[in-house]
Enzyme design. Sequence first.
Site, PDB file in Angstrom:
ATOM      1  N   CYS A  75       0.810  -1.220   0.000  1.00 32.31           N
ATOM      2  CA  CYS A  75       0.000   0.000   0.000  1.00 32.31           C
ATOM      3  C   CYS A  75       0.843   1.270   0.000  1.00 32.31           C
ATOM      4  CB  CYS A  75      -0.940   0.013   1.199  1.00 32.31           C
ATOM      5  SG  CYS A  75      -2.053  -1.412   1.263  1.00 32.31           S
ATOM      6  N   HIS A 113      -3.982   6.990   1.509  1.00 38.47           N
ATOM      7  CA  HIS A 113      -4.224   5.687   0.909  1.00 38.47           C
ATOM      8  C   HIS A 113      -5.637   5.233   1.245  1.00 38.47           C
ATOM      9  CE1 HIS A 113      -4.186   1.448   0.206  1.00 38.47           C
ATOM     10  NE2 HIS A 113      -4.075   1.137   1.489  1.00 38.47           N
ATOM     11  N   ASN A 140     -10.161  -0.794  -2.021  1.00 38.71           N
ATOM     12  CA  ASN A 140      -8.731  -0.603  -1.770  1.00 38.71           C
ATOM     13  C   ASN A 140      -7.942  -1.099  -2.981  1.00 38.71           C
ATOM     14  OD1 ASN A 140      -6.093  -0.604  -0.882  1.00 38.71           O
ATOM     15  ND2 ASN A 140      -6.490  -1.715   1.015  1.00 38.71           N
TER      16      ASN A 140
END
Length: 360
Positions: free
Chosen positions: A116, A285, A315
């Site tokens: 990530c 994020h 995500n």
Amino acid sequence: MPHSTITGIGHYVPKNVVTNQDLTAVMETSDEWIRERTGIEERRYIDRTKETTTTLAVEASLRAIEDAGIEKEDIDFIIFATLSPDYYFPGAGVLLQRELGIAKTEIAALDIRAQCSGFLYGLTTADQFIRAGTYKKILLVGAEVHSVGLDFSTRGRNVSVIFGDGAGAVIVEATDEPENSVLATRMHSDGTYAEKLSYMYPGSHGGYFIEKYGIEGFDVDFAVNDQPYGGVFWNQDMLDKGRIYPHMEGQAVFKMAVRKFPEVITETLEAAGLGVKDIDLLVPHQANLRINQFVAHTMGLRDDQVYNNIMRYGNTTAASIPIALSEARDEGRVKKGDLVTLAAFGAGFTWAAAVLRWGK
């Protein structure tokens, strides 16, 4: 010493929209259950035999190149951040180079596996290369295809409902305007919690770390056959026990993320001689809307100072920041002179932040 700035940006997401309601057909879940825990309403999935991590990256890259007003042949370095490459090896960077039709330029292509945090690790790397005078026009991409490797059953719902596919790209160039550039970046990691958010099988570890650290929940029979070599990379037991899918301990990730996000944002702002009051837009994020809301509240940021799009895409790990930043720019939420802060937290654990004055 030159500074670096983003001169072009673009993103691409597959056309297939998968809603929370769609997922109820393959697992025990509900739209309410998913929204309450993650804030996600829908996500995008690729056409499984027609699109890949690299093809998504190509589309995003071409848009960023056009936005920067350069030719693809002008690129002198590629940085590709992903946790879902097309092949175990070679990396996706060289595949992107080939698909863009610039393999003959023989420029270097670097793959980054920081999950990530990958895009921000990549931005830091690009910034340092430009400051050193090594490169002048860098293509930085974050791209992911999660949908082909998730457990679409009730067993895997805690993970599978979260992730989506997509790509974002930027062109990072040298600038002689230090006031409109990347002002500071910071990166961190702590491998103590490596297995809390992981994709461990198949793999070459042969159960070594599981035994060494007494990690529970990853039991697999690593007994080898009568052949003298091999036999531990994958086996039928991994398939039978569903170990070939991602693993996430959500509470552990949440607790660490809400602590490290504010820390790294504050640290990076201070490195730039700035504070939270100077932020025009925070682009975090997109892991979980509840995490982002908690962090914004903790730091005293208004809703209009934070950009979230996880509701639409889920995500997309390394792709989430460039996708969100691209959309924010397109919507007029990012303008020249704005102080933009980017922050990420993910598997590893890794976390990072960047502070930049938007120069385009």
